[in-house]
Design an enzyme around this catalytic site. Structure first.
Site, mmCIF file in Angstrom:
data_model
loop_
_atom_site.group_PDB
_atom_site.id
_atom_site.type_symbol
_atom_site.label_atom_id
_atom_site.label_comp_id
_atom_site.label_asym_id
_atom_site.label_seq_id
_atom_site.Cartn_x
_atom_site.Cartn_y
_atom_site.Cartn_z
ATOM 1 N N LYS A 99 4.831 5.865 -6.542
ATOM 2 C CA LYS A 99 5.678 5.765 -5.353
ATOM 3 C C LYS A 99 6.559 4.527 -5.479
ATOM 4 O O LYS A 99 6.082 3.389 -5.441
ATOM 5 C CB LYS A 99 4.826 5.681 -4.092
ATOM 6 C CG LYS A 99 5.672 5.648 -2.826
ATOM 7 C CD LYS A 99 4.813 5.419 -1.618
ATOM 8 C CE LYS A 99 5.671 5.263 -0.376
ATOM 9 N NZ LYS A 99 4.880 4.838 0.786
ATOM 10 N N TYR B 143 -4.444 -3.755 1.353
ATOM 11 C CA TYR B 143 -3.359 -4.022 2.296
ATOM 12 C C TYR B 143 -3.878 -4.571 3.627
ATOM 13 O O TYR B 143 -3.382 -5.579 4.146
ATOM 14 C CB TYR B 143 -2.537 -2.747 2.537
ATOM 15 C CG TYR B 143 -1.521 -2.902 3.643
ATOM 16 C CD1 TYR B 143 -0.278 -3.479 3.396
ATOM 17 C CD2 TYR B 143 -1.805 -2.508 4.944
ATOM 18 C CE1 TYR B 143 0.646 -3.654 4.405
ATOM 19 C CE2 TYR B 143 -0.883 -2.672 5.963
ATOM 20 C CZ TYR B 143 0.343 -3.244 5.690
ATOM 21 O OH TYR B 143 1.252 -3.420 6.690
ATOM 22 N N ASP C 39 3.868 -2.751 -3.008
ATOM 23 C CA ASP C 39 5.187 -3.247 -2.639
ATOM 24 C C ASP C 39 5.099 -4.380 -1.622
ATOM 25 O O ASP C 39 5.960 -5.269 -1.590
ATOM 26 C CB ASP C 39 6.028 -2.109 -2.068
ATOM 27 C CG ASP C 39 5.362 -1.457 -0.863
ATOM 28 O OD1 ASP C 39 5.834 -1.660 0.264
ATOM 29 O OD2 ASP C 39 4.364 -0.732 -1.046
#
Length: 549
Positions: free
Chosen positions: A376, A269, A304
């Site tokens: 998640k 990320y 995500d």
């Protein structure tokens, strides 16, 4: 954590095994790279374990001053603990804090001791750092005890809700009220831009932009408040923050010391979305995950985010690839299946025909690939338009997909996403949406079996096949990426494979804080984390081993 989910996709087991083999082949050179380097943040985190806290009048932490002084005089490549404890034993200062204060003004001379002096310094450093690791162990035992006393939430998935006012004293009552309304996990989102700070702010904070600063004192205050809520509500309320950015190892260490339960910790990320140097990130994330493993913290990964910059249908296989890489990196660092909150998201354009069926295919693929992990599941954000009624309905579909596919951690979607920072009333409505869907349809995970060669089965197999093809390209360096890098994964990241972001390993923030380890490098924290298992109670062991059952 997650209910036992029946196998509802007919995936080729040979293909699944090949996917994991390729992920390991792609990831191992990066692990070798991480093992061969250290960073300023790894060294600072080690000193935090030894008890060094506080900051000067300009809020520059003493750990920064001390590491910078050692680095300037003898280099980072040997590790900072040996010269620091040699100075303490030699009488340069009576304690670590005083030494840091003196070093900040140039009042200490550091050296690389030899023979008996080196042995004494390393023994003293190991003792001091070991005390911090024992504190992390005690906090893990306290969590186990409180879960036994108060109990876990009865319904799965766990409901995860974000609080973010910028002021920790405002966050606390909002978090407690959210727990009363049904939230099982409170995430205190960080102030925007903190991931780019190469220091951890000190103390209690009352201003932050779109979030609250992650500090040790803020962690302590929120954990204490949620302990009160756990006692009041009769279920243990978990606390989440963010271990990412330039201070990933330090924040992970503070989380372990203050008993946080989950941490956002993705392997790529910071590289992709914060332009942090890839080598710095992989070195820091390995150490931080070792700390999380020791502390019994569940990590949440950030797949995500890829779908905010790339199309959720065309790039679906890159999410699967990242999940497999995150799994490999996490397990190599010592994390267990029950600690892998692998991320994925409900981000397909709702105007596309069969968008919900596609979402089900992607969610079910993740669930079946990682049956023991508390996945998640992230709500829609990219296609929230500001129409709160449409947004509330879309969140309802997201909740339904989570119920049907047995997700482990469900982040509450807000109908005011893309409009304002949610008010308490917005959270109330969002929690009502989640409760209704889970109460009405929570059992669908037992009944939902897509037809053998139907739309969902076919789409899931397609995404898996595309993921295997991409992993093969990465692992073999045959995907057209720059093969000048000895680590094919770094070449793939440089080529824009993930999230359409090109991040070469020779650039990015924080590269100047990386050093290749010398032959005499020593770090007692790494030695202890790699060689000594955490003590666990019988109840905690049973809970972890049966977390998905």
């Amino acid at each position: 954590m997650t209910p036992r989910v029946p196998r509802r996709l007919e995936l080729d087991p040979v293909t699944v095994r090949r996917a994991r083999t390729l992920a390991r082949r792609a990831g191992k050179p990066v692990v070798d790279l991480a093992r061969a380097h250290t960073t300023v943040s790894v060294e600072r985190a080690t000193l935090r374990m030894a008890g060094l806290t506080g900051a000067d009048h300009e809020n520059v932490p003493w750990v920064n001053h001390l590491v910078d002084a050692v680095r300037e005089q003898v280099g980072l490549e040997h590790g900072v603990t040996t010269p620091i404890w040699d100075a303490l034993i030699s009488g340069a200062a009576p304690d670590l804090l005083t030494l840091a204060q003196k070093a900040s003004s140039g009042g200490v001379t550091f050296r690389l001791p030899e023979k008996a002096h080196r042995t004494r310094a390393r023994r003293a450093a190991r003792t001091a750092v070991g005390r911090g690791i024992r504190t992390i162990d005690k906090q893990r035992a306290t969590r186990e005890r409180l879960i036994t006393r108060h109990g876990d939430p009865k319904q799965k998935p766990w409901i995860y809700l974000i609080v973010a006012t910028g002021d920790i004293r405002e966050d606390i009552p909002q978090a407690q009220e959210a727990a009363r309304e049904g939230a099982d996990i409170i995430a205190v989102i960080r102030s925007t831009g903190q991931s780019l700070l190469d220091f951890v702010p000190e103390g209690e904070t009352h201003e932050g932009y779109a979030g609250t600063y992650a500090t040790q004192e803020n962690f302590r205050l929120m954990r204490a408040a949620l302990d009160e809520s756990s006692k009041e509500l009769g279920r243990y309320i978990r606390l989440t923050n963010y271990a990412s950015g330039l201070c990933m190892p330090e924040i992970a260490t503070l989380a372990g010391l203050e008993r946080l339960d989950m941490m956002l910790n993705d392997s790529m990320y910071g590289i992709l979305f914060r332009d942090i140097n890839p080598i710095r990130t992989f070195v820091d994330q390995r150490f931080s995950r070792q700390v999380h493993a020791r502390a019994g913290i569940i990590i949440n990964t950030g797949e995500d985010n890829y779908l905010t910059t790339a199309d959720a249908v065309e790039a679906a296989h890159t999410v699967t690839v990242s999940q497999l890489l995150n799994e490999y990196f996490a397990k190599e660092a010592g994390l267990q299946d029950w600690q892998l909150g692998l991320g994925h998201a409900f981000e397909i354009d709702p105007s596309i025909p069969d968008s919900f069926r596609l979402e089900l295919a992607h969610a079910l693929l993740a669930r079946q690939l990682f049956p023991e992990a508390p996945l998640k599941w992230m709500p829609p954000t990219k296609h929230m338009t500001g129409d709160v009624f449409r947004g509330h309905l879309l969140d309802g579909f997201f909740n339904l997909a989570g119920a049907m596919t047995g997700q482990g951690i469900l982040l509450v979607g807000m109908m005011t996403e893309a409009v304002v920072t949610p008010w308490l009333s917005d959270r109330d409505l969002a929690l009502q949406n989640v409760r209704y869907v889970l109460n009405a349809a929570g059992g669908l995970t037992e009944d939902f079996h897509p037809p053998r060669d139907g739309f969902i089965q076919t789409r899931a197999r397609q995404v898996l096949d595309e993921a295997v093809a991409l992993l093969d390209e990465i692992a073999t360096g045959s995907g057209g990426a720059d093969t000048a890098y000895p680590q094919p994964l770094l070449a793939a990241i440089a080529d824009g494979t993930f999230g359409a972001m090109k991040r070469p390993p020779t650039k990015g923030k924080g590269l100047d804080g990386v050093a290749r380890k010398a032959d005499d490098y020593d770090n007692p924290a790494i030695d202890l984390l790699e060689t000594v298992d955490p003590p666990r109670s019988a109840a905690g062991r049973r809970r972890e081993e049966g977390a998905t059952r």
